[in-house]
Design a protein around this motif. Structure first.
Motif, PDB file in Angstrom:
ATOM      1  N   SER A   1       0.850  -1.195   0.000  1.00 31.99           N
ATOM      2  CA  SER A   1       0.000   0.000   0.000  1.00 31.99           C
ATOM      3  C   SER A   1       0.882   1.241   0.000  1.00 31.99           C
ATOM      4  O   SER A   1       2.077   1.180   0.311  1.00 31.99           O
ATOM      5  CB  SER A   1      -0.922   0.015   1.223  1.00 31.99           C
ATOM      6  N   VAL A   2       0.292   2.371  -0.353  1.00 32.13           N
ATOM      7  CA  VAL A   2       1.014   3.639  -0.313  1.00 32.13           C
ATOM      8  C   VAL A   2       1.169   4.084   1.138  1.00 32.13           C
ATOM      9  O   VAL A   2       0.220   4.009   1.933  1.00 32.13           O
ATOM     10  CB  VAL A   2       0.263   4.712  -1.131  1.00 32.13           C
ATOM     11  N   ASP A   3       2.362   4.539   1.498  1.00 34.43           N
ATOM     12  CA  ASP A   3       2.601   5.071   2.841  1.00 34.43           C
ATOM     13  C   ASP A   3       2.015   6.479   2.898  1.00 34.43           C
ATOM     14  O   ASP A   3       2.648   7.449   2.477  1.00 34.43           O
ATOM     15  CB  ASP A   3       4.101   5.085   3.139  1.00 34.43           C
ATOM     16  N   GLN A   4       0.793   6.558   3.405  1.00 36.63           N
ATOM     17  CA  GLN A   4       0.093   7.829   3.405  1.00 36.63           C
ATOM     18  C   GLN A   4       0.763   8.848   4.319  1.00 36.63           C
ATOM     19  O   GLN A   4       0.859  10.032   3.982  1.00 36.63           O
ATOM     20  CB  GLN A   4      -1.365   7.637   3.837  1.00 36.63           C
ATOM     21  N   GLU A   5       1.245   8.415   5.463  1.00 36.96           N
ATOM     22  CA  GLU A   5       1.850   9.349   6.416  1.00 36.96           C
ATOM     23  C   GLU A   5       3.072  10.032   5.820  1.00 36.96           C
ATOM     24  O   GLU A   5       3.192  11.261   5.860  1.00 36.96           O
ATOM     25  CB  GLU A   5       2.239   8.622   7.705  1.00 36.96           C
ATOM     26  N   LYS A   6       3.991   9.246   5.267  1.00 36.57           N
ATOM     27  CA  LYS A   6       5.196   9.841   4.687  1.00 36.57           C
ATOM     28  C   LYS A   6       4.853  10.715   3.477  1.00 36.57           C
ATOM     29  O   LYS A   6       5.448  11.791   3.287  1.00 36.57           O
ATOM     30  CB  LYS A   6       6.189   8.752   4.290  1.00 36.57           C
ATOM     31  N   THR A   7       3.900  10.265   2.657  1.00 40.30           N
ATOM     32  CA  THR A   7       3.527  11.035   1.467  1.00 40.30           C
ATOM     33  C   THR A   7       2.903  12.366   1.864  1.00 40.30           C
ATOM     34  O   THR A   7       3.244  13.418   1.290  1.00 40.30           O
ATOM     35  CB  THR A   7       2.559  10.228   0.588  1.00 40.30           C
ATOM     36  N   GLU A   8       2.024  12.368   2.845  1.00 37.54           N
ATOM     37  CA  GLU A   8       1.402  13.608   3.306  1.00 37.54           C
ATOM     38  C   GLU A   8       2.441  14.557   3.898  1.00 37.54           C
ATOM     39  O   GLU A   8       2.421  15.761   3.610  1.00 37.54           O
ATOM     40  CB  GLU A   8       0.329  13.308   4.346  1.00 37.54           C
ATOM     41  N   ARG A   9       3.329  14.025   4.726  1.00 36.03           N
ATOM     42  CA  ARG A   9       4.368  14.875   5.331  1.00 36.03           C
ATOM     43  C   ARG A   9       5.240  15.501   4.257  1.00 36.03           C
ATOM     44  O   ARG A   9       5.615  16.679   4.340  1.00 36.03           O
ATOM     45  CB  ARG A   9       5.215  14.057   6.298  1.00 36.03           C
ATOM     46  N   PHE A  10       5.556  14.731   3.243  1.00 32.43           N
ATOM     47  CA  PHE A  10       6.398  15.231   2.160  1.00 32.43           C
ATOM     48  C   PHE A  10       5.689  16.350   1.404  1.00 32.43           C
ATOM     49  O   PHE A  10       6.302  17.369   1.075  1.00 32.43           O
ATOM     50  CB  PHE A  10       6.761  14.090   1.213  1.00 32.43           C
ATOM     51  N   CYS A  11       4.402  16.164   1.121  1.00 29.71           N
ATOM     52  CA  CYS A  11       3.647  17.188   0.395  1.00 29.71           C
ATOM     53  C   CYS A  11       3.550  18.482   1.198  1.00 29.71           C
ATOM     54  O   CYS A  11       3.658  19.580   0.637  1.00 29.71           O
ATOM     55  CB  CYS A  11       2.256  16.668   0.049  1.00 29.71           C
ATOM     56  N   VAL A  12       3.341  18.363   2.492  1.00 34.96           N
ATOM     57  CA  VAL A  12       3.264  19.558   3.351  1.00 34.96           C
ATOM     58  C   VAL A  12       4.592  20.292   3.346  1.00 34.96           C
ATOM     59  O   VAL A  12       4.650  21.521   3.193  1.00 34.96           O
ATOM     60  CB  VAL A  12       2.856  19.160   4.780  1.00 34.96           C
ATOM     61  N   LEU A  13       5.678  19.560   3.504  1.00 37.38           N
ATOM     62  CA  LEU A  13       7.002  20.185   3.538  1.00 37.38           C
ATOM     63  C   LEU A  13       7.387  20.763   2.176  1.00 37.38           C
ATOM     64  O   LEU A  13       8.135  21.741   2.103  1.00 37.38           O
ATOM     65  CB  LEU A  13       8.050  19.165   3.979  1.00 37.38           C
ATOM     66  N   ALA A  14       6.891  20.168   1.106  1.00 40.40           N
ATOM     67  CA  ALA A  14       7.253  20.610  -0.243  1.00 40.40           C
ATOM     68  C   ALA A  14       6.561  21.900  -0.653  1.00 40.40           C
ATOM     69  O   ALA A  14       7.091  22.657  -1.475  1.00 40.40           O
ATOM     70  CB  ALA A  14       6.917  19.527  -1.261  1.00 40.40           C
ATOM     71  N   ALA A  15       5.379  22.160  -0.146  1.00 40.85           N
ATOM     72  CA  ALA A  15       4.586  23.319  -0.581  1.00 40.85           C
ATOM     73  C   ALA A  15       5.423  24.599  -0.537  1.00 40.85           C
ATOM     74  O   ALA A  15       6.198  24.813   0.392  1.00 40.85           O
ATOM     75  CB  ALA A  15       3.357  23.460   0.304  1.00 40.85           C
ATOM     76  N   PRO A  16       5.305  25.445  -1.583  1.00 39.71           N
ATOM     77  CA  PRO A  16       4.338  25.400  -2.687  1.00 39.71           C
ATOM     78  C   PRO A  16       4.799  24.582  -3.903  1.00 39.71           C
ATOM     79  O   PRO A  16       4.177  24.660  -4.957  1.00 39.71           O
ATOM     80  CB  PRO A  16       4.199  26.866  -3.068  1.00 39.71           C
ATOM     81  N   MET A  17       5.883  23.832  -3.766  1.00 38.77           N
ATOM     82  CA  MET A  17       6.306  22.982  -4.880  1.00 38.77           C
ATOM     83  C   MET A  17       5.271  21.885  -5.118  1.00 38.77           C
ATOM     84  O   MET A  17       4.602  21.425  -4.195  1.00 38.77           O
ATOM     85  CB  MET A  17       7.657  22.323  -4.577  1.00 38.77           C
ATOM     86  N   GLU A  18       5.158  21.442  -6.362  1.00 37.93           N
ATOM     87  CA  GLU A  18       4.313  20.308  -6.687  1.00 37.93           C
ATOM     88  C   GLU A  18       5.053  19.004  -6.369  1.00 37.93           C
ATOM     89  O   GLU A  18       6.283  18.954  -6.416  1.00 37.93           O
ATOM     90  CB  GLU A  18       3.946  20.322  -8.176  1.00 37.93           C
ATOM     91  N   VAL A  19       4.280  17.971  -6.055  1.00 37.77           N
ATOM     92  CA  VAL A  19       4.857  16.650  -5.810  1.00 37.77           C
ATOM     93  C   VAL A  19       4.250  15.654  -6.799  1.00 37.77           C
ATOM     94  O   VAL A  19       3.025  15.520  -6.888  1.00 37.77           O
ATOM     95  CB  VAL A  19       4.594  16.177  -4.368  1.00 37.77           C
ATOM     96  N   THR A  20       5.118  14.982  -7.545  1.00 34.47           N
ATOM     97  CA  THR A  20       4.724  13.877  -8.416  1.00 34.47           C
ATOM     98  C   THR A  20       5.022  12.573  -7.696  1.00 34.47           C
ATOM     99  O   THR A  20       6.136  12.378  -7.203  1.00 34.47           O
ATOM    100  CB  THR A  20       5.506  13.914  -9.741  1.00 34.47           C
ATOM    101  N   PHE A  21       4.029  11.685  -7.630  1.00 31.20           N
ATOM    102  CA  PHE A  21       4.250  10.348  -7.080  1.00 31.20           C
ATOM    103  C   PHE A  21       4.713   9.465  -8.232  1.00 31.20           C
ATOM    104  O   PHE A  21       3.996   9.272  -9.202  1.00 31.20           O
ATOM    105  CB  PHE A  21       2.957   9.800  -6.469  1.00 31.20           C
TER     106      PHE A  21
END
Length: 258
Positions: free
Chosen positions: A103-123
């Motif tokens: 499954s996708v690691d939702q916690e790590k993915t969400e944390r990464f997106c928050v830290l990346a903003a305003p950059m876009e994140v491609t999975f």
């Protein structure tokens, strides 16, 4: 009715980035070691590409080859690279996190997106290793990613076109589904028609002889020592041109301009 198509080129080095930009790429995925599926590029390469090219630069954040199950220590390394990309002025980054059960690691993915903003994140194509692509799609959307790079869970996107088309429908405009792997100038228009995708990813890689004049006899027969991986700007231009031939509706004959 016209689509605005986006062509992203994955590059391994500065000459590749220059060729992609010259050929009309809309975005660059910047990597090291594409032969390993792409690893985090160097600080110097990222900075040089940002200085010299006006199109968006998206470095991949991947500290090692192999699977996409990362330890907490590896995640800290990835966050450090993410912050560096943000400070340098990148428009986005490319990443993917899985759990041991596929499954996708939702916690790590969400944390990464928050830290990346305003950059876009491609999975990235970690998606192609997940156990349930439609459940993964919803997790990735909730986490805040902008797009998913996928070959439709096959080795090459042309073979996964049916799943990609289903994912485009399921996404319903909430996230971009971007076909990648095996995308070439000669098949990109067919993929656009088959899948309904509007973003495409390709490395456009070919091989050229090294410019080295001296070849040490002990290594002259080693296959990779005296050749280089190259991107031809003509191939990028051809892919863009072929996207312009895609029909929005099989019942009419109006060309789409990419």
């Amino acid at each position: 009715m016209a689509h605005n198509y986006t062509l992203e080129i994955a590059v391994n080095d500065y000459p590749g980035a220059a060729a992609a930009a010259a050929g009309g790429a809309d975005r660059i995925e910047l990597c090291n070691a594409l032969s390993e599926g792409g690893l985090t590029p160097s600080f110097g390469l990222i900075r040089k590409c940002l200085q010299d090219f006006t199109i968006p630069i998206f470095p991949i954040i991947r500290p090692r080859s192999g699977d996409f199950l990362y330890t907490n220590a590896e995640f800290e390394i990835m966050v450090s690279d993410l912050i560096l990309c943000k400070e340098l002025g990148c428009k986005g980054v490319v990443v993917g996190f899985l759990n041991a059960d596929g499954s996708v690691d939702q916690e790590k993915t969400e944390r990464f997106c928050v830290l990346a903003a305003p950059m876009e994140v491609t999975f990235h194509r970690a998606f192609d290793r997940c156990v349930n692509p439609f459940a993964a799609l919803e997790v990735i959307i909730t986490a805040g990613c902008k797009r998913i790079l996928t070959s439709g869970q096959q080795l090459a996107a042309p073979d996964g076109a049916r799943l990609i088309a289903d994912l485009v429908k399921a996404a319903a405009g909430r996230i971009s589904i971007m076909p990648g792997s095996g995308v070439r100038p000669e098949n990109i228009s067919a993929l656009a028609t088959q899948t309904g995708a509007t973003e495409f990813h390709s490395s456009m890689r070919s091989v050229a002889p090294s410019a080295m004049q001296y070849k040490h006899p002990s290594f002259a027969a080693v296959p990779d020592d005296y050749v280089v991986s190259v991107i031809k700007d003509a191939d990028v231009r051809e892919a863009r041109r072929n996207l312009g031939l895609v029909l929005t509706d099989a019942t009419d004959n109006t060309d789409i301009v990419g």
